[in-house]
Write a protein that holds these residues in place. Sequence first.
Motif, short mmCIF file in Angstrom:
data_model
loop_
_atom_site.label_atom_id
_atom_site.label_comp_id
_atom_site.label_asym_id
_atom_site.label_seq_id
_atom_site.Cartn_x
_atom_site.Cartn_y
_atom_site.Cartn_z
N THR A 88 0.88 -1.18 0.00
CA THR A 88 0.00 0.00 0.00
C THR A 88 0.91 1.22 0.00
O THR A 88 1.83 1.31 0.80
CB THR A 88 -0.94 0.01 1.21
N SER A 90 1.40 5.68 -1.04
CA SER A 90 0.79 7.00 -1.26
C SER A 90 1.80 7.89 -1.97
O SER A 90 3.00 7.58 -2.02
CB SER A 90 0.37 7.63 0.06
N THR A 106 -7.58 1.17 -4.40
CA THR A 106 -7.26 1.79 -3.13
C THR A 106 -7.82 0.98 -1.97
O THR A 106 -8.70 0.12 -2.16
CB THR A 106 -7.82 3.22 -3.04
N ALA A 107 -7.34 1.26 -0.78
CA ALA A 107 -7.86 0.66 0.45
C ALA A 107 -7.82 1.71 1.54
O ALA A 107 -6.92 2.56 1.56
CB ALA A 107 -7.05 -0.57 0.85
N ASP A 109 -7.44 2.62 5.52
CA ASP A 109 -6.97 2.18 6.83
C ASP A 109 -7.27 3.30 7.82
O ASP A 109 -6.59 4.33 7.81
CB ASP A 109 -5.47 1.87 6.80
N SER A 114 -4.89 4.58 0.67
CA SER A 114 -3.63 4.26 0.00
C SER A 114 -3.93 3.45 -1.25
O SER A 114 -4.97 2.79 -1.35
CB SER A 114 -2.72 3.44 0.93
N ASN A 115 -3.01 3.51 -2.20
CA ASN A 115 -3.12 2.68 -3.39
C ASN A 115 -2.55 1.30 -3.13
O ASN A 115 -1.75 1.09 -2.22
CB ASN A 115 -2.37 3.32 -4.56
N ILE A 116 -2.97 0.37 -3.97
CA ILE A 116 -2.51 -1.02 -3.85
C ILE A 116 -1.64 -1.38 -5.05
O ILE A 116 -1.98 -1.07 -6.20
CB ILE A 116 -3.71 -1.98 -3.77
N LEU A 188 -8.07 -4.63 3.53
CA LEU A 188 -6.62 -4.57 3.75
C LEU A 188 -6.01 -5.96 3.88
O LEU A 188 -4.87 -6.18 3.47
CB LEU A 188 -6.33 -3.75 5.01
#
Length: 387
Positions: A88, A90, A106-107, A109, A114-116, A188
Motif C-alpha cells: 500500500t 501513497s 485503493t484501500a 486504513d 492508500s493505493n494497492i 486490507l
Amino acid sequence: MATKKLILNAVLLSSCCLPLFAQEALNFKVLNQSPVVNADSTATFIISAPAATKVAISGLTAEPLAMNRDADGKWVLTTPKLAPNLYTYSIDIDGVRTVDPSNVYTARDISSLSNILIMPGGNADLYAVRDVPHGSVSKVWYNSPSLDMSRRMTVYTPAGYEDSKEKKYPVLYLLHGMGGDEDAWNELGRASVILDNLIAEGKVEPMIVVMPNGNAEKAAAPGYTGEGMYIPDGSFSKAQAGKFENSFNDIVNYVDSHYRTIADKDHRAIAGLSMGGGHSWRISLSNPDEFGYVGLFSAAVRWNGTGGIDETEDLIVPLKRQFSNPPSLYWIGIGKDDFLYNLNEDYRKLLDKNSIPYEYHESAGGHTWSNWRDYLTIFLPRLFKGK
C-alpha cells in the motif's frame, strides 16, 4: 405536419444525446499507465504534477522514494527490486499526502486512503484475484441484545454455499485491530481473495468467515451509521472495556441461526490481529467449550486492562480450564520488531511455566498488514483438521 415531425425528431435527437453530454463530466482518459510492474520485479510510476517541486512515493520501501521530473514535466520513478508482496503506497506532492490518480485500486486504513500494488510471487500470488471459483461477501446487519443496537458485520461464504442446500460448514471468526472495522480484514487483509485461492488449491477447508466490527460503541464502519460521514480516528476503540467480548455470543448465536454451520467447538475458530488478537484471546478464554482453534496475531494480550501479563489466579484458573480440554490449535504469531513483542514474549513464558501447549511463529517486521496477511495464509490451512 412536417413541422411537428421536425420538432419530434429534434426532441428524440436531444434525448439520445443527453447521456453523452452527461458523460462529458466524467474523465475516461487514463492520465498515465502507472504503475507498471516490470519483469525484473521493479515497478515504474508516472505522476502528472507539472507545478510541483518535489514528489515522492511512500510505502514501497523503508524510506520514501524521490521521483524525477522528465522533459514533459511528468514525475517518473522506477523502483529498486521489490520483494513479492501486496504494497500500500501513497504519493507526496510538495508535502501533501495523496493517492496515485492513475491507480484506481485503493484501500482505507482508519482515515487514510492508500493505493494497492501487488508484486507477484510467493504469498503475494494468494492476494491477487485469480480465475477460480469465488465465494460471496455480504454486509450483514444483526441484532445485538447485549449492546442494544443493530450492528454490521462482513460474512464470507465459500463458492457453492448457495447451491449446497444441505451442506453445513465450519466457521472462522476473524477480528480486526484498533481503529479498524468490519471492512478491514477484507479490504486490507484480502481475506476473501486468500480464501478463494487456498480453497481452490485444496489447501483449506471451505468455511464461513465472519468479520465483525470489534468497536462495541459503533454499529458499523464509518459512513454506514446514522452518525453521518464523520472522520474516523480510532479513538473510539476500547480494547480493554470488555463490552465487545461480553457481547460476542450475540454474533455466534446469529450466525448459527442464520447460516448452515456446524455449531460445535471442533468446527469453530477465532483469530484476530492486535486489538482483535486480544479480543480473540479473552473470548476463547471465557468460552473454553466454544472454540477449537485460536489464532493470536500480534495480539494485545493484556489482562484486565493492565499494561502487561500478571500471573494471578484470575488468569491462571481460566487458562487451565481452557486447556483441560485444549483447543486443537493455539497459534501465536508476531514480528521481531513488533511493539507488542515483549508482551507476547511474557505471555509465552507464562504458558511455558504452566505447561500449556501452543504453536509459535516469529517473523521479520513489525505491526503490519504484511505480516497479518501472511499469518492468515499459515493459519487457514491448519483449521478444522482435528488434533
